[in-house]
Design a protein around this motif. Structure first.
Motif, mmCIF file in Angstrom:
data_model
loop_
_atom_site.group_PDB
_atom_site.id
_atom_site.type_symbol
_atom_site.label_atom_id
_atom_site.label_comp_id
_atom_site.label_asym_id
_atom_site.label_seq_id
_atom_site.Cartn_x
_atom_site.Cartn_y
_atom_site.Cartn_z
ATOM 1 N N GLY A 91 40.001 64.820 18.559
ATOM 2 C CA GLY A 91 40.223 63.974 19.727
ATOM 3 C C GLY A 91 41.375 63.021 19.538
ATOM 4 N N ARG A 92 42.033 62.679 20.664
ATOM 5 C CA ARG A 92 43.186 61.775 20.591
ATOM 6 C C ARG A 92 42.749 60.346 20.262
ATOM 7 N N ARG A 93 41.663 59.895 20.904
ATOM 8 C CA ARG A 93 41.235 58.503 20.772
ATOM 9 C C ARG A 93 40.753 58.162 19.353
ATOM 10 N N PRO A 94 39.872 58.956 18.732
ATOM 11 C CA PRO A 94 39.462 58.634 17.356
ATOM 12 C C PRO A 94 40.631 58.597 16.379
ATOM 13 N N LEU A 95 41.589 59.494 16.566
ATOM 14 C CA LEU A 95 42.732 59.514 15.660
ATOM 15 C C LEU A 95 43.577 58.258 15.827
ATOM 16 N N ILE A 96 43.755 57.813 17.063
ATOM 17 C CA ILE A 96 44.527 56.593 17.306
ATOM 18 C C ILE A 96 43.853 55.392 16.638
ATOM 19 N N LEU A 97 42.545 55.299 16.736
ATOM 20 C CA LEU A 97 41.819 54.182 16.112
ATOM 21 C C LEU A 97 41.981 54.198 14.591
ATOM 22 N N PHE A 98 41.871 55.372 13.988
ATOM 23 C CA PHE A 98 42.057 55.483 12.537
ATOM 24 C C PHE A 98 43.472 55.072 12.143
ATOM 25 N N VAL A 144 37.915 49.667 24.238
ATOM 26 C CA VAL A 144 37.368 49.349 25.558
ATOM 27 C C VAL A 144 38.052 50.130 26.668
ATOM 28 N N TRP A 145 39.381 50.299 26.600
ATOM 29 C CA TRP A 145 40.110 50.761 27.776
ATOM 30 C C TRP A 145 40.766 52.130 27.660
ATOM 31 N N LEU A 146 41.030 52.626 26.457
ATOM 32 C CA LEU A 146 41.740 53.910 26.353
ATOM 33 C C LEU A 146 40.756 55.074 26.443
ATOM 34 N N PRO A 147 40.899 55.979 27.424
ATOM 35 C CA PRO A 147 39.985 57.115 27.556
ATOM 36 C C PRO A 147 40.370 58.252 26.618
ATOM 37 N N GLU A 148 39.394 59.096 26.333
ATOM 38 C CA GLU A 148 39.705 60.339 25.642
ATOM 39 C C GLU A 148 40.391 61.287 26.614
ATOM 40 N N SER A 149 41.158 62.202 26.084
ATOM 41 C CA SER A 149 41.869 63.178 26.905
ATOM 42 C C SER A 149 40.892 64.084 27.644
ATOM 43 N N LEU A 150 41.038 64.176 28.975
ATOM 44 C CA LEU A 150 40.210 65.085 29.767
ATOM 45 C C LEU A 150 40.450 66.536 29.350
ATOM 46 N N ASP A 151 41.702 66.886 29.122
ATOM 47 C CA ASP A 151 42.029 68.243 28.692
ATOM 48 C C ASP A 151 41.332 68.586 27.380
ATOM 49 N N PHE A 152 41.307 67.631 26.434
ATOM 50 C CA PHE A 152 40.649 67.860 25.160
ATOM 51 C C PHE A 152 39.145 68.067 25.343
ATOM 52 N N LEU A 153 38.504 67.244 26.179
ATOM 53 C CA LEU A 153 37.064 67.358 26.401
ATOM 54 C C LEU A 153 36.689 68.719 26.977
ATOM 55 N N LEU A 154 37.492 69.210 27.901
ATOM 56 C CA LEU A 154 37.200 70.491 28.533
ATOM 57 C C LEU A 154 37.498 71.665 27.607
ATOM 58 N N ALA A 155 38.492 71.504 26.735
ATOM 59 C CA ALA A 155 38.880 72.619 25.873
ATOM 60 C C ALA A 155 38.068 72.689 24.586
ATOM 61 N N ARG A 208 35.106 70.657 23.760
ATOM 62 C CA ARG A 208 33.670 70.403 23.940
ATOM 63 C C ARG A 208 33.053 69.652 22.749
ATOM 64 N N PRO A 209 33.500 68.427 22.456
ATOM 65 C CA PRO A 209 32.853 67.649 21.396
ATOM 66 C C PRO A 209 31.456 67.219 21.829
ATOM 67 N N ALA A 210 30.729 66.537 20.950
ATOM 68 C CA ALA A 210 29.386 66.053 21.281
ATOM 69 C C ALA A 210 29.435 65.149 22.514
ATOM 70 N N ASN A 211 28.457 65.337 23.415
ATOM 71 C CA ASN A 211 28.363 64.552 24.655
ATOM 72 C C ASN A 211 29.584 64.742 25.556
ATOM 73 N N ALA A 212 30.171 65.929 25.521
ATOM 74 C CA ALA A 212 31.363 66.182 26.342
ATOM 75 C C ALA A 212 31.066 66.009 27.827
ATOM 76 N N LEU A 213 29.913 66.513 28.291
ATOM 77 C CA LEU A 213 29.576 66.414 29.712
ATOM 78 C C LEU A 213 29.461 64.959 30.142
ATOM 79 N N ALA A 214 28.787 64.127 29.320
ATOM 80 C CA ALA A 214 28.643 62.706 29.655
ATOM 81 C C ALA A 214 30.005 62.016 29.685
ATOM 82 N N GLN A 215 30.876 62.359 28.746
ATOM 83 C CA GLN A 215 32.200 61.749 28.725
ATOM 84 C C GLN A 215 33.040 62.179 29.930
#
Length: 443
Positions: free
Chosen positions: A83-90, A193-204, A206-213
């Motif tokens: 995912g883009r967001r976890p990598l940015i945080l690290f 708080v404000w940066l979303p995960e990539s929609l394209d990544f979630l659909l392609a 399917r990480p845990a809780n992808a549907l909820a995200q």
């Protein structure tokens, strides 16, 4: 139903949530601008304290760029897996710690090592934030959005230069690194708080809780929730992955041209940004005027990135980008004859900053459009990483030439040819029909 959500992002009007996501990416890119220029602005003070020659300063300027190259090449591709967001945080944590520790370095080797560690984080941040800005912009405004995201570099460099002047005068060069580390770490809550995960990544992926995200994103996009994700595309056994996917027969030519363009443009760009403050001083200007020249390069860059993005929404980006490269080369040649005029040097510096930053912003807008979501972060990361190799070699090459009695301003004429060559290479780029419309066709 999630296909409709993706169509909403691609074809609908830009809403407040999408603009906010791109705004966060701009802030992330500001860190890159500050981090690169912090070494340029403190180079004279560091050199004076440790009695360094031109080649040694060149290696210090390149150390952070080396880390950025490694981060783009080897850390950024993990965004396609985790995912883009976890990598940015690290990466924010890594680069922030590197900046803080740089202030405590006691030898040039320690500073170079910590600059490399800081660069690792910056390299991962830049590739991932560039992809998120591209994915949350509509097709019509994608080129402009990514170019505006690139203005963060110039904003960070400009504000960093202004603050560096004050901090250097008050507490010395170490305070500049302390400030940079504190700012980098302070961005982490903003991303949480404000940066979303990539929609394209979630659909392609399917990480845990992808549907909820996905449903949380749907709510923020003003769309109804969905009950089921679409059928996932099955990857055939033996399909190339990672960097090998970039070099499959269908993508090989595009990838190699993108790599060459990034290498050439960043080779020329980082010479201008890294060496200008010191070269202006060597040509007879005061230390204050040298820093002012560096700041004006960044001020021009703010407008250059926005200008190329706006033009790309009306004309093919490749055409606009080639024009910016040729104008940059012309301005660099003109800069050679400005040594006797402070006003001319600073005025041309502003214009060089405008067009050279526009060249980099144009490449950032171009690269996400030519890669599929499954390899987008990898493709952008490797493009930027190859470009960073050019950036690494650039300050070292300039330092070597200076140590061999080249006149400071004459170097600008040499590096002008690099932008001419890049404009020629742009003619070799032939994106596939699938990827051409978002950026290369008229909006």
């Amino acid at each position: 139903m999630s296909v409709d959500l993706k169509n909403r992002v691609d074809s609908g009007s830009m809403n407040r949530f999408q603009c906010l996501a791109i705004g966060i990416c701009i802030i992330l890119n500001m860190i890159d601008g500050f981090d690169v220029l912090v070494m340029a602005f403190t180079a004279a003070s560091v050199s004076a304290e440790w009695q360094l020659n031109g080649t040694q300063i060149g290696f210090l300027l390149s150390a952070g760029l080396f880390g950025m190259a490694a981060g783009s090449l080897f850390i950024a591709p993990w965004a396609d897996r985790f995912g883009r967001r976890p990598l940015i945080l690290f990466c924010l944590t890594l680069s922030g710690a590197g900046m803080l520790l740089s202030a405590l370095s006691q030898t040039p080797f320690q500073l170079a090592l910590l600059r490399g560690i800081t660069g690792l984080g910056i390299g991962g941040i830049l590739a991932s934030s560039n992809v998120i800005a591209s994915e949350y912009a509509s097709k019509r405004w994608r080129g402009l959005a990514v170019s505006l995201q690139s203005t963060g570099y110039a904003l960070g460099a400009t504000l960093g230069g202004l603050l560096a002047v004050w901090l250097l005068g008050q507490w010395g060069w170490r305070s500049v690194f302390l400030f940079g580390g504190a700012v980098t770490l302070s961005v982490i809550p903003l991303v949480l708080v404000w940066l979303p995960e990539s929609l394209d990544f979630l659909l392609a992926r399917r990480p845990a809780n992808a549907l909820a995200q996905v449903n949380r994103l749907a709510l923020r996009l003003g769309e109804p929730a969905i009950s089921l994700l679409p059928a996932q595309q099955v990857t055939e056994l033996g399909t190339a992955t990672g960097v090998r996917q970039l070099l499959t027969p269908v993508m090989r030519r595009t990838t190699l041209v993108i790599w060459l363009l990034f290498f050439l443009v960043m080779f020329g760009f980082y010479f201008v940004m890294s060496w200008t403050p010191k070269l202006l001083v060597a040509a007879g200007l005061s230390a204050q005027q040298g820093i002012t020249g560096g700041v004006l390069l960044s001020v021009g860059g703010i407008f250059g990135a926005a200008l190329i993005g706006g033009l790309a929404s009306r004309w093919p980006l490749t055409r606009v980008l080639s024009l910016f490269m040729l104008v940059t080369a012309t301005l660099l040649v003109m800069f050679v004859g400005t040594g006797s005029s402070i006003a001319a040097a600073l005025g041309l510096g502003l214009l060089i900053g405008l067009f050279s930053n526009g060249c980099v912003a144009g490449l950032y807008a171009l690269s996400p459009a030519v890669y599929d979501v499954s390899m987008r972060a990898t493709g952008v990361g490797w493009g930027i990483g190859i470009g960073r190799i050019g950036a690494i070699l650039s300050p070292v090459a300039a330092g070597f030439l200076l140590d061999n009695d080249w006149q400071p301003l004459h170097l600008y004429g040499v590096f002008a040819s690099v932008f001419v060559l890049a404009a020629g290479c742009l003619l070799l780029l032939k994106p596939t029909a699938k990827t051409a419309p978002p950026v290369l066709a008229n909006a």
